[in-house]
Design a protein around this motif. Structure first.
Motif, short mmCIF file in Angstrom:
data_model
loop_
_atom_site.label_atom_id
_atom_site.label_comp_id
_atom_site.label_asym_id
_atom_site.label_seq_id
_atom_site.Cartn_x
_atom_site.Cartn_y
_atom_site.Cartn_z
N LEU A 41 -12.07 12.91 -9.75
CA LEU A 41 -11.45 12.04 -10.75
C LEU A 41 -10.76 10.83 -10.12
CD1 LEU A 41 -9.83 14.40 -13.43
CD2 LEU A 41 -11.78 12.85 -13.70
N LEU A 42 -10.39 10.95 -8.86
CA LEU A 42 -9.69 9.86 -8.18
C LEU A 42 -10.32 9.67 -6.81
CD1 LEU A 42 -7.20 7.94 -8.54
CD2 LEU A 42 -5.90 9.62 -7.19
N PRO A 43 -10.86 8.48 -6.53
CA PRO A 43 -11.46 8.24 -5.21
C PRO A 43 -10.45 8.45 -4.10
CG PRO A 43 -12.03 6.50 -6.76
CD PRO A 43 -10.97 7.32 -7.42
N GLU A 44 -10.92 9.02 -3.01
CA GLU A 44 -10.05 9.28 -1.87
C GLU A 44 -10.25 8.19 -0.82
OE1 GLU A 44 -8.82 13.12 0.91
OE2 GLU A 44 -10.67 13.14 -0.27
N PRO A 45 -9.22 7.39 -0.52
CA PRO A 45 -9.38 6.29 0.43
C PRO A 45 -9.52 6.79 1.87
CG PRO A 45 -7.09 6.48 -0.21
CD PRO A 45 -7.84 7.47 -1.05
N GLU A 46 -10.08 5.93 2.70
CA GLU A 46 -10.17 6.26 4.12
C GLU A 46 -8.78 6.20 4.75
OE1 GLU A 46 -12.85 7.21 5.67
OE2 GLU A 46 -14.17 6.97 3.92
N ARG A 47 -8.62 6.88 5.87
CA ARG A 47 -7.35 6.85 6.58
C ARG A 47 -7.24 5.53 7.37
NH1 ARG A 47 -4.92 11.83 6.53
NH2 ARG A 47 -6.27 13.59 5.93
N ASP A 48 -6.02 5.04 7.47
CA ASP A 48 -5.81 3.82 8.26
C ASP A 48 -5.66 4.19 9.74
OD1 ASP A 48 -3.28 4.88 8.55
OD2 ASP A 48 -2.31 3.45 7.19
N ASN A 49 -5.31 3.18 10.57
CA ASN A 49 -5.21 3.40 12.01
C ASN A 49 -4.14 4.41 12.38
OD1 ASN A 49 -7.26 1.57 12.49
ND2 ASN A 49 -5.85 -0.18 12.66
N MET A 91 0.85 -1.20 0.00
CA MET A 91 0.00 0.00 0.00
C MET A 91 0.88 1.25 0.00
SD MET A 91 -3.07 -1.22 0.03
CE MET A 91 -4.19 -0.02 0.70
N LEU A 92 0.47 2.25 -0.76
CA LEU A 92 1.30 3.42 -0.97
C LEU A 92 0.75 4.64 -0.24
CD1 LEU A 92 1.79 3.10 -4.84
CD2 LEU A 92 3.28 2.20 -3.04
N THR A 93 1.67 5.49 0.21
CA THR A 93 1.25 6.80 0.72
C THR A 93 0.94 7.70 -0.47
OG1 THR A 93 3.49 7.70 0.71
CG2 THR A 93 2.78 6.52 2.71
N ILE A 94 0.38 8.87 -0.21
CA ILE A 94 0.05 9.77 -1.31
C ILE A 94 1.30 10.23 -2.04
CG2 ILE A 94 0.06 11.84 0.16
CD1 ILE A 94 -2.29 12.89 -1.56
N GLY A 95 2.41 10.39 -1.29
CA GLY A 95 3.65 10.79 -1.93
C GLY A 95 4.20 9.69 -2.83
N TYR A 139 -2.98 7.77 8.10
CA TYR A 139 -2.55 8.02 6.72
C TYR A 139 -3.52 7.38 5.73
CZ TYR A 139 1.94 9.59 8.58
OH TYR A 139 2.91 10.27 9.25
N ARG A 140 -3.60 7.98 4.56
CA ARG A 140 -4.37 7.38 3.48
C ARG A 140 -3.45 6.44 2.72
NH1 ARG A 140 -9.06 10.24 3.34
NH2 ARG A 140 -9.00 12.43 3.96
N ARG A 141 -3.93 5.26 2.42
CA ARG A 141 -3.13 4.27 1.70
C ARG A 141 -3.80 3.95 0.38
NH1 ARG A 141 1.87 4.00 4.15
NH2 ARG A 141 1.56 4.21 6.42
N THR A 159 -5.11 -0.39 -7.78
CA THR A 159 -6.20 0.17 -8.58
C THR A 159 -6.08 1.69 -8.66
OG1 THR A 159 -7.67 -1.64 -7.95
CG2 THR A 159 -8.69 0.36 -8.80
N ALA A 160 -5.72 2.31 -7.55
CA ALA A 160 -5.56 3.76 -7.53
C ALA A 160 -4.41 4.19 -8.44
CB ALA A 160 -5.31 4.24 -6.11
N VAL A 161 -3.34 3.38 -8.47
CA VAL A 161 -2.20 3.70 -9.33
C VAL A 161 -2.64 3.66 -10.80
CG1 VAL A 161 0.10 3.02 -10.07
CG2 VAL A 161 -0.54 2.83 -7.67
N VAL A 162 -3.36 2.60 -11.18
CA VAL A 162 -3.82 2.47 -12.56
C VAL A 162 -4.75 3.61 -12.93
CG1 VAL A 162 -5.16 1.04 -14.15
CG2 VAL A 162 -3.52 -0.03 -12.58
N SER A 163 -5.69 3.93 -12.04
CA SER A 163 -6.65 5.01 -12.31
C SER A 163 -5.93 6.35 -12.48
CB SER A 163 -7.67 5.11 -11.18
OG SER A 163 -8.44 3.94 -11.10
N LEU A 164 -4.96 6.61 -11.61
CA LEU A 164 -4.24 7.87 -11.68
C LEU A 164 -3.43 7.97 -12.97
CD1 LEU A 164 -3.36 10.55 -10.48
CD2 LEU A 164 -1.62 9.33 -9.14
N ILE A 165 -2.82 6.88 -13.39
CA ILE A 165 -2.05 6.90 -14.64
C ILE A 165 -2.96 7.15 -15.83
CG2 ILE A 165 -0.67 5.48 -16.21
CD1 ILE A 165 0.61 4.20 -13.74
N LYS A 166 -4.16 6.56 -15.82
CA LYS A 166 -5.12 6.81 -16.90
C LYS A 166 -5.51 8.29 -16.96
CE LYS A 166 -7.31 2.23 -17.08
NZ LYS A 166 -8.59 1.49 -16.86
#
Length: 267
Positions: free
Chosen positions: A26-34, A1-5, A37-39, A43-50
């Motif tokens: 354009l890009l769904p925002e994930p919930e924060r983990d414990n 899982m990736l951080t936003i950076g 941080y947002r992880r 799927t998010a990587v593929v969507s962002l590249i598109k």
């Protein structure tokens, strides 16, 4: 899982861009983990590249979401429309580049090449740069009204520069423009030359057509422009009227009897 950076780095965008895509949907925002941080997953990587790919291709952000949801035929049709729009924009930008290049070329700004060549000939016969600039701006006014006619006039205008009297006229006008005070002798000499040349042009039929003279706006603008460049031009207009001519631009006789024009002898 990736951080936003990490997500931004992997997809080749900035963190600010990712957050902007979140804001516009354009890009769904994930919930924060414990850990707070947002992880982001694969799927998010593929969507962002598109999204990035479409944005870099020139697709407006407002149209990207519908494209991503479209089936193959709808996607292809939309891409064709976008391609056509981009082609139009490219053509407009190329035209803008040509206009910028013309502006950088000085005399070529808003003028056909034939006029630029004529202006160079004025320099060669001794016209001052200030007079050439004034002449250039006058031709801009004429070209805006009669672009095709101006090109047709240039051969005869160039031929006229072989007349030593016209050469002398440009030299006298240059001295008048460069001088700080009104020089009546030079003004009278310039008016004499222009009156004689106007008389010869009328006698030889080398004058504006009646249709051109009916469209008086360009001539009015030229006369007004000359006075704006140098207020002494008004004195020249008065001298031309005394010699029977409306101005040096129209070569049109004043109403009523026309006094004889005699070219003065110069020493």
């Amino acid at each position: 899982m990736l951080t936003i950076g990490q997500l931004a780095s992997y997809a080749g965008v900035t963190v600010r861009t990712v957050r902007h895509y979140h804001q516009i949907g354009l890009l769904p925002e994930p919930e924060r983990d414990n850990s707070g941080y947002r992880r982001y997953g694969a799927t998010a990587v593929v969507s962002l590249i598109k999204v990035r790919t479409l944005a870099e291709a020139g697709v407006p952000l407002s149209e990207i979401d519908s494209l991503l949801q479209a089936d193959a035929p709808a996607f292809a049709a939309a891409i064709q429309r976008i391609d056509a729009r981009l082609s139009d924009e490219i053509a407009q930008r190329e035209n803008s580049r040509k206009q910028i290049a013309q502006l950088a070329a000085g005399d070529h700004a808003a003028l056909p090449s034939e006029v630029a060549f004529y202006l160079n000939r004025l320099r060669e016969i001794g016209a001052s740069e200030r007079l050439v600039h004034a002449e250039r701006d006058g031709w801009i006014l004429m070209t805006a009204r009669w672009p095709d006619r101006v090109r047709e006039w240039m051969p005869s205008k160039l031929a006229q520069l072989e007349d030593p009297r016209l050469v002398r006229l440009y030299q006298v006008l240059s001295r008048l423009l460069e001088g700080g005070e009104i020089d009546e002798a030079l003004l009278e000499e310039a008016a004499d030359i222009m009156a004689v040349l106007a008389e010869e042009a009328h006698a030889g039929g080398d004058v504006m057509s009646e249709d051109d003279l009916e469209d008086g706006l360009p001539f009015d603008l030229l006369d007004a422009f000359a006075v704006e460049v140098d207020p002494r031009a008004q004195r020249m207009r008065d001298l031309m009227r005394k010699r029977g001519w409306e101005s040096w631009t129209r070569q049109e006789r004043v109403a009523g009897p026309v006094p004889p024009v005699v070219e003065r002898q110069r020493t």
